[in-house]
Design an enzyme around this catalytic site. Sequence first.
Site, mmCIF file in Angstrom:
data_model
loop_
_atom_site.group_PDB
_atom_site.id
_atom_site.type_symbol
_atom_site.label_atom_id
_atom_site.label_comp_id
_atom_site.label_asym_id
_atom_site.label_seq_id
_atom_site.Cartn_x
_atom_site.Cartn_y
_atom_site.Cartn_z
ATOM 1 N N ASN A 1 7.591 -2.263 2.908
ATOM 2 C CA ASN A 1 6.687 -1.253 3.241
ATOM 3 C C ASN A 1 5.957 -1.484 4.650
ATOM 4 O O ASN A 1 4.875 -1.536 4.767
ATOM 5 C CB ASN A 1 5.506 -0.969 1.979
ATOM 6 C CG ASN A 1 4.537 0.079 2.356
ATOM 7 O OD1 ASN A 1 4.900 1.110 2.436
ATOM 8 N ND2 ASN A 1 3.223 -0.234 2.462
ATOM 9 N N TYR B 1 0.936 -1.252 0.070
ATOM 10 C CA TYR B 1 0.087 0.176 -0.121
ATOM 11 C C TYR B 1 0.921 1.472 0.031
ATOM 12 O O TYR B 1 1.778 1.402 0.764
ATOM 13 C CB TYR B 1 -0.905 0.053 1.325
ATOM 14 C CG TYR B 1 -1.689 1.229 1.321
ATOM 15 C CD1 TYR B 1 -3.120 1.255 0.672
ATOM 16 C CD2 TYR B 1 -1.557 2.114 2.187
ATOM 17 C CE1 TYR B 1 -3.577 2.249 0.753
ATOM 18 C CE2 TYR B 1 -2.300 3.337 2.306
ATOM 19 C CZ TYR B 1 -3.431 3.390 1.458
ATOM 20 O OH TYR B 1 -4.165 4.504 1.877
ATOM 21 N N SER C 1 -0.160 -5.979 8.351
ATOM 22 C CA SER C 1 0.803 -6.339 7.374
ATOM 23 C C SER C 1 0.730 -7.424 6.331
ATOM 24 O O SER C 1 0.583 -8.422 6.950
ATOM 25 C CB SER C 1 2.256 -6.322 7.922
ATOM 26 O OG SER C 1 3.307 -6.312 7.193
ATOM 27 N N GLY C 2 0.949 -7.335 5.112
ATOM 28 C CA GLY C 2 0.768 -8.145 4.049
ATOM 29 C C GLY C 2 2.135 -8.868 3.932
ATOM 30 O O GLY C 2 2.812 -8.268 3.266
ATOM 31 N N SER D 1 3.388 -3.377 4.607
ATOM 32 C CA SER D 1 3.460 -4.931 3.936
ATOM 33 C C SER D 1 4.738 -5.117 3.585
ATOM 34 O O SER D 1 5.461 -3.992 3.401
ATOM 35 C CB SER D 1 2.287 -5.186 2.972
ATOM 36 O OG SER D 1 1.179 -4.872 3.231
#
Length: 371
Positions: free
Chosen positions: A220, A148, A292-293, A254
């Site tokens: 990120n 993101y 968080s991905g 992420s």
Amino acid sequence: MPLSSHHTTPAGKPRARHYAIPFEGRPGPNNAITDVPGVAVGYTTLIEGGGPLVVGEGPIRTGVTAILPRPRADLAQPVFAGLFSANGNGEMTGSHIIEEIGAFTFPITITNTHSCGVTRDGTLRWLTATAPDALDAAWGLPVAAETYDGFLNDINGHHVTMAHVAAAIDSATTGAIDEGSVGGGTGMIAYEFKAGSGTASREVDWQGLTYTIGSFVQANFGKRRNLMIRGRRVGAELAEPPMVERTPRREKGSIIAVVATDAPFLPHQLKRLARRIPLGIAWTGGLGYHSSGDIFLAFSTANGEAAACASGAVARAEYIPDCDIDPFFDAVVHGIEEAILNALIANDDMTGRDGNFVPALPKGWLERTFR
């Protein structure tokens, strides 16, 4: 060995080794995922405008990263692969077939969260135009991943187009590659510093042969208080300079990581490599928070004929035995750690939408602390 590429990017940005940060393991010639033979990386970087957010107009701070697992002529040949989701608050298309058969084909793309579908479809559009036979009698399920960037970028303006995807794939190159605020990493933030795209590699000797583990991250994630560099908790020393939040920054961190190797491994072993990626992230202070991905992919360029699944004959694949895999685990952890720090260090301050500001990791502090 072109050691200059260990210290600076092609664009002249400093890398972590420029500051004599002491890493473990032996890097490849360019200390990049492209040290794995046949692997190439390309970027499209979109930086336009400033001031207040106007959805559909900007400011724009985003882009596309393309990772080619094989040379262009061989992109329809599958690669064995394994996937691991440490925290599934994110997206990586093509993951279901990787879990099912342990392989994928075609370029990988990484971009912002709301453009992930565009890069997936753009990859198919590129294949239709450049290699129509690859889709003539089969379907395509390309890998596209995201993080993101809406704090700096007009993410709902949908500025990434299929033409940008094609440009990233077409620009893919071997050798040294740029890092930091480039490609899909353009608008990304890690540990409250400007981050984005980062890479590293490690060579592993086994039975008289040398193999490469290459790592690439779109970073990120992370809170500044947790930042570690080579085991040293440095977050408390780096309260300044702060981010400037003209609009609220909701926690949406992420990390996508891709590990490539020319070592012969089977899909279950590649999943094991992918499972070690979080350990490298943890060495920088990443703890896998709720939003968080954290999705990770590992693939091998070896065993191409076996992965191709030719009908009517027994397929034969070579593989390094599991009992000898530990040095490759080391290489994953060491490479991911350095790739994240490269994403932070090969960077500059960035101001985005609404005057939101993210500082770069201070270069003066790095000089004083490590050189």
